[in-house]
Design a protein around this motif. Sequence first.
Motif, mmCIF file in Angstrom:
data_model
loop_
_atom_site.group_PDB
_atom_site.id
_atom_site.type_symbol
_atom_site.label_atom_id
_atom_site.label_comp_id
_atom_site.label_asym_id
_atom_site.label_seq_id
_atom_site.Cartn_x
_atom_site.Cartn_y
_atom_site.Cartn_z
ATOM 1 N N ALA A 85 0.856 -1.168 0.101
ATOM 2 C CA ALA A 85 -0.024 -0.064 -0.034
ATOM 3 C C ALA A 85 0.822 1.238 -0.014
ATOM 4 C CB ALA A 85 -0.777 0.111 1.265
ATOM 5 N N ALA A 86 1.790 1.522 0.730
ATOM 6 C CA ALA A 86 2.748 2.567 0.846
ATOM 7 C C ALA A 86 1.975 3.768 1.050
ATOM 8 C CB ALA A 86 3.507 2.235 -0.301
ATOM 9 N N GLY A 87 1.018 3.663 1.770
ATOM 10 C CA GLY A 87 0.247 5.116 1.807
ATOM 11 C C GLY A 87 -0.416 5.507 0.605
ATOM 12 N N THR A 88 -0.623 4.681 -0.465
ATOM 13 C CA THR A 88 -1.134 4.969 -1.662
ATOM 14 C C THR A 88 -2.430 4.045 -2.093
ATOM 15 O OG1 THR A 88 0.408 3.637 -2.889
ATOM 16 C CG2 THR A 88 1.028 5.735 -2.609
ATOM 17 N N GLY A 89 -3.016 3.623 -0.779
ATOM 18 C CA GLY A 89 -4.179 2.842 -1.300
ATOM 19 C C GLY A 89 -3.720 1.350 -1.764
ATOM 20 N N ALA A 90 -4.136 0.967 -2.926
ATOM 21 C CA ALA A 90 -3.527 -0.416 -3.304
ATOM 22 C C ALA A 90 -2.242 -0.211 -4.454
ATOM 23 C CB ALA A 90 -4.697 -1.034 -4.101
ATOM 24 N N ASP A 91 -1.843 1.118 -4.557
ATOM 25 C CA ASP A 91 -0.727 1.296 -5.531
ATOM 26 C C ASP A 91 0.645 1.067 -4.871
ATOM 27 O OD1 ASP A 91 -2.511 2.541 -7.375
ATOM 28 O OD2 ASP A 91 -2.389 4.477 -6.115
ATOM 29 N N ARG A 92 1.390 0.045 -5.811
ATOM 30 C CA ARG A 92 2.540 -0.410 -5.347
ATOM 31 C C ARG A 92 3.813 0.444 -5.976
ATOM 32 N NH1 ARG A 92 4.674 -5.421 -4.170
ATOM 33 N NH2 ARG A 92 6.427 -5.931 -4.875
ATOM 34 N N TYR A 93 3.389 1.393 -7.115
ATOM 35 C CA TYR A 93 4.476 2.027 -7.516
ATOM 36 C C TYR A 93 4.151 3.613 -7.349
ATOM 37 C CZ TYR A 93 5.886 -2.295 -9.685
ATOM 38 O OH TYR A 93 5.888 -3.914 -9.994
ATOM 39 N N CYS A 94 5.249 4.486 -7.094
ATOM 40 C CA CYS A 94 4.835 5.738 -6.785
ATOM 41 C C CYS A 94 6.050 6.496 -7.453
ATOM 42 C CB CYS A 94 4.621 6.388 -5.415
ATOM 43 S SG CYS A 94 3.399 5.662 -4.525
ATOM 44 N N ALA A 95 5.813 7.907 -7.973
ATOM 45 C CA ALA A 95 6.890 8.503 -8.460
ATOM 46 C C ALA A 95 6.525 10.188 -8.034
ATOM 47 C CB ALA A 95 6.402 9.009 -10.067
ATOM 48 N N VAL A 96 7.583 10.812 -7.347
ATOM 49 C CA VAL A 96 7.626 12.254 -6.763
ATOM 50 C C VAL A 96 8.809 13.006 -7.583
ATOM 51 C CG1 VAL A 96 8.138 13.317 -4.978
ATOM 52 C CG2 VAL A 96 6.926 11.100 -4.948
ATOM 53 N N LEU A 97 8.135 14.368 -7.868
ATOM 54 C CA LEU A 97 8.952 15.372 -8.507
ATOM 55 C C LEU A 97 9.117 16.277 -7.455
ATOM 56 C CD1 LEU A 97 10.500 16.315 -10.996
ATOM 57 C CD2 LEU A 97 8.264 17.714 -11.330
ATOM 58 N N ILE A 98 10.450 16.704 -7.116
ATOM 59 C CA ILE A 98 10.822 17.545 -6.082
ATOM 60 C C ILE A 98 11.655 18.750 -6.755
ATOM 61 C CG2 ILE A 98 10.961 15.818 -3.893
ATOM 62 C CD1 ILE A 98 13.689 15.673 -4.252
ATOM 63 N N GLY A 99 11.723 19.788 -6.165
ATOM 64 C CA GLY A 99 12.369 21.075 -6.492
ATOM 65 C C GLY A 99 13.698 20.961 -5.656
ATOM 66 N N LYS A 100 14.411 21.897 -6.196
ATOM 67 C CA LYS A 100 15.816 22.181 -5.415
ATOM 68 C C LYS A 100 15.778 22.825 -4.122
ATOM 69 C CE LYS A 100 20.341 22.060 -6.056
ATOM 70 N NZ LYS A 100 21.211 20.834 -6.298
ATOM 71 N N SER A 101 16.505 22.194 -3.121
ATOM 72 C CA SER A 101 16.579 22.596 -1.779
ATOM 73 C C SER A 101 17.426 23.926 -1.579
ATOM 74 C CB SER A 101 16.892 21.688 -0.854
ATOM 75 O OG SER A 101 18.141 21.594 -1.029
ATOM 76 N N THR A 102 16.856 25.087 -0.912
ATOM 77 C CA THR A 102 17.528 26.327 -0.690
ATOM 78 C C THR A 102 17.702 26.583 0.703
ATOM 79 O OG1 THR A 102 15.374 27.560 -0.325
ATOM 80 C CG2 THR A 102 16.605 27.431 -2.688
ATOM 81 N N GLU A 103 19.023 27.144 1.172
ATOM 82 C CA GLU A 103 19.355 27.241 2.390
ATOM 83 C C GLU A 103 19.196 25.974 3.437
ATOM 84 O OE1 GLU A 103 17.245 30.619 3.874
ATOM 85 O OE2 GLU A 103 18.174 32.037 2.389
ATOM 86 N N GLU A 104 19.616 24.866 2.956
ATOM 87 C CA GLU A 104 19.380 23.660 3.604
ATOM 88 C C GLU A 104 17.873 23.288 4.171
ATOM 89 O OE1 GLU A 104 22.341 23.165 6.705
ATOM 90 O OE2 GLU A 104 23.872 23.248 5.065
ATOM 91 N N LYS A 105 16.939 23.957 3.324
ATOM 92 C CA LYS A 105 15.574 23.560 3.756
ATOM 93 C C LYS A 105 15.097 22.334 3.283
ATOM 94 C CE LYS A 105 14.383 28.406 5.028
ATOM 95 N NZ LYS A 105 13.424 29.387 4.856
ATOM 96 N N PRO A 106 14.114 21.728 3.369
ATOM 97 C CA PRO A 106 13.658 20.561 2.597
ATOM 98 C C PRO A 106 13.252 20.788 1.042
ATOM 99 C CG PRO A 106 12.545 20.513 4.728
ATOM 100 C CD PRO A 106 13.263 21.791 4.646
ATOM 101 N N SER A 107 13.355 19.997 0.092
ATOM 102 C CA SER A 107 12.963 20.424 -1.186
ATOM 103 C C SER A 107 11.489 20.344 -1.331
ATOM 104 C CB SER A 107 13.580 19.327 -2.204
ATOM 105 O OG SER A 107 14.928 19.370 -2.080
ATOM 106 N N PRO A 108 10.943 21.562 -2.061
ATOM 107 C CA PRO A 108 9.303 21.271 -2.103
ATOM 108 C C PRO A 108 9.009 19.948 -3.140
ATOM 109 C CG PRO A 108 10.491 22.847 -3.663
ATOM 110 C CD PRO A 108 11.595 22.577 -2.704
ATOM 111 N N VAL A 109 7.961 19.509 -2.708
ATOM 112 C CA VAL A 109 7.269 18.738 -3.536
ATOM 113 C C VAL A 109 6.314 19.126 -4.476
ATOM 114 C CG1 VAL A 109 5.891 16.452 -3.500
ATOM 115 C CG2 VAL A 109 7.468 16.950 -1.368
ATOM 116 N N LEU A 110 6.778 18.750 -5.801
ATOM 117 C CA LEU A 110 6.000 19.514 -6.928
ATOM 118 C C LEU A 110 4.912 18.437 -7.542
ATOM 119 C CD1 LEU A 110 9.078 21.034 -8.979
ATOM 120 C CD2 LEU A 110 7.736 22.030 -6.997
#
Length: 239
Positions: A85-110
Amino acid sequence: MTQRIGEITNGANQKEEREKAHKCAGWLGGPQSAIRHGDQQVHVKERITTMVRVESRNLLARMGAILAVAAVAVSLGPVKADATAAGTGADRYCAVLIGKSTEEKPSPVLARACDDSSAANAREKMLQVTSKDGSNSTMKPLAADLLMTWYSDTDYHGASTNVFGDDGPCDRAGYRLDVNNTTFGLWSHILSSARGSGPCNTARFANRAGTSSQEFGLPVPYLGSLLNDNVGTIWVYNR
């Protein structure tokens, strides 16, 4: 006449003897009946006692079996979240696009999307739901922009998530991911192994509490007992 009187006397004596005998028999018959009745009471009591003992043993046996099952459940500890499930219901595969981190902050999830059939399908869905350009986005990350892949089981098995970078492949600054973010679903609780892609050859994993971290060269088949199923942040970069 004398003979007749004697016969009457003898008859009276015999009747008296018979009456005495009946009284004696009646007297004896009473206690014997009481004794027999008492024996029946004792027999019934013994049967009841035996039945109670049997039922008590059966109850103890059932209680013992229940306690044994409970002990096994406790020894096994909490069950790991369903990796498929991996937090996605019955989905087994996921894809995430993230932006560049700045000032050592977390990268934004796009963008993030999942699919139950293939990683390729999950990637295509991701491209259609980017938070930056909307559902009609034409953003097409290059193959080299794949930063890393997470796996829910050790040795790169189980459910997976491909992490793509919107600002190109890894450099020394790299990308920083807040896996505690609910956008990533259950991954902070199920991540066990990871691969890097291209120049993304190093990653530092920290636990959910943020109290400890460890650096690994990628790929890493097992995060170890401290970080397995316990990842709060990831810094992936080129070294």
